[in-house]
Design a protein around this motif. Sequence first.
Motif, PDB file in Angstrom:
ATOM      1  N   LEU A  25       0.870  -1.172   0.000  1.00  0.00           N
ATOM      2  CA  LEU A  25       0.000   0.000   0.000  1.00  0.00           C
ATOM      3  C   LEU A  25       0.908   1.222   0.000  1.00  0.00           C
ATOM      4  CD1 LEU A  25      -2.540  -1.278   2.640  1.00  0.00           C
ATOM      5  CD2 LEU A  25      -2.876  -1.125   0.166  1.00  0.00           C
ATOM      6  N   LEU A  26       0.911   1.933  -1.105  1.00  0.00           N
ATOM      7  CA  LEU A  26       1.862   3.021  -1.328  1.00  0.00           C
ATOM      8  C   LEU A  26       1.145   4.359  -1.321  1.00  0.00           C
ATOM      9  CD1 LEU A  26       4.858   3.653  -2.065  1.00  0.00           C
ATOM     10  CD2 LEU A  26       4.138   3.551  -4.456  1.00  0.00           C
ATOM     11  N   SER A  27       1.440   5.179  -0.292  1.00  0.00           N
ATOM     12  CA  SER A  27       0.826   6.500  -0.233  1.00  0.00           C
ATOM     13  C   SER A  27       1.691   7.544  -0.927  1.00  0.00           C
ATOM     14  CB  SER A  27       0.623   6.913   1.231  1.00  0.00           C
ATOM     15  OG  SER A  27       1.868   7.177   1.842  1.00  0.00           O
ATOM     16  N   GLY A  28       2.955   7.215  -1.124  1.00  0.00           N
ATOM     17  CA  GLY A  28       3.877   8.202  -1.659  1.00  0.00           C
ATOM     18  C   GLY A  28       4.578   8.965  -0.559  1.00  0.00           C
ATOM     19  N   GLY A  29       4.213   8.666   0.707  1.00  0.00           N
ATOM     20  CA  GLY A  29       4.840   9.318   1.850  1.00  0.00           C
ATOM     21  C   GLY A  29       6.112   8.591   2.281  1.00  0.00           C
ATOM     22  N   MET A  30       6.766   9.152   3.262  1.00  0.00           N
ATOM     23  CA  MET A  30       8.061   8.645   3.717  1.00  0.00           C
ATOM     24  C   MET A  30       7.995   7.189   4.176  1.00  0.00           C
ATOM     25  SD  MET A  30      11.252   9.397   4.095  1.00  0.00           S
ATOM     26  CE  MET A  30      11.317  11.172   4.028  1.00  0.00           C
ATOM     27  N   ASP A  60      -1.111  12.291  -2.742  1.00  0.00           N
ATOM     28  CA  ASP A  60      -0.549  10.963  -2.452  1.00  0.00           C
ATOM     29  C   ASP A  60      -0.584  10.064  -3.678  1.00  0.00           C
ATOM     30  OD1 ASP A  60      -0.145  11.745   0.153  1.00  0.00           O
ATOM     31  OD2 ASP A  60      -1.743  10.500   0.990  1.00  0.00           O
ATOM     32  N   SER A  61      -1.729  10.027  -4.362  1.00  0.00           N
ATOM     33  CA  SER A  61      -1.825   9.139  -5.526  1.00  0.00           C
ATOM     34  C   SER A  61      -0.957   9.642  -6.679  1.00  0.00           C
ATOM     35  CB  SER A  61      -3.286   8.950  -5.967  1.00  0.00           C
ATOM     36  OG  SER A  61      -3.851  10.150  -6.448  1.00  0.00           O
ATOM     37  N   ILE A  62      -0.814  10.947  -6.792  1.00  0.00           N
ATOM     38  CA  ILE A  62       0.062  11.511  -7.832  1.00  0.00           C
ATOM     39  C   ILE A  62       1.519  11.134  -7.549  1.00  0.00           C
ATOM     40  CG2 ILE A  62       0.947  13.676  -8.794  1.00  0.00           C
ATOM     41  CD1 ILE A  62      -1.949  14.813  -8.324  1.00  0.00           C
TER      42      ILE A  62
END
Length: 116
Positions: A25-30, A60-62
């Motif tokens: 599950l990838l939020s794009g956060g650290m 996040d999705s971007i």
Amino acid sequence: MTFDERLRNALLEAVQDAPADRPLLLSGGMDSVTLLAALMEVGRRPDCYTFHLAGQPSPDSIASKAICDRLGLNLNIIELDRDMDRLVEDLKFVLTHWAGYVMKTHMQCAQPFIHT
């Protein structure tokens, strides 16, 4: 060995035995990007999942899309319905199936996982 080296080694050890087909599950956060980097370091190329409201990509999705595009990873974007009745049903589901104290952030984070 420095603290950074110990931390890095502990993280790599923690993900070493992750099944090859385990998604991320990838939020794009650290946090999720760090897990992705560790998984890739041990040879995994996970399918990634992120979410946003239908018709409204989130920061996040971007970010997740840019990361997966750059790394050549498969990204599954889950679009959440903006229908108020659907949202109410999802929230009722979380409230009735979540044991213990439920905070606002629990609701915000749990709702997308119903649709994964």
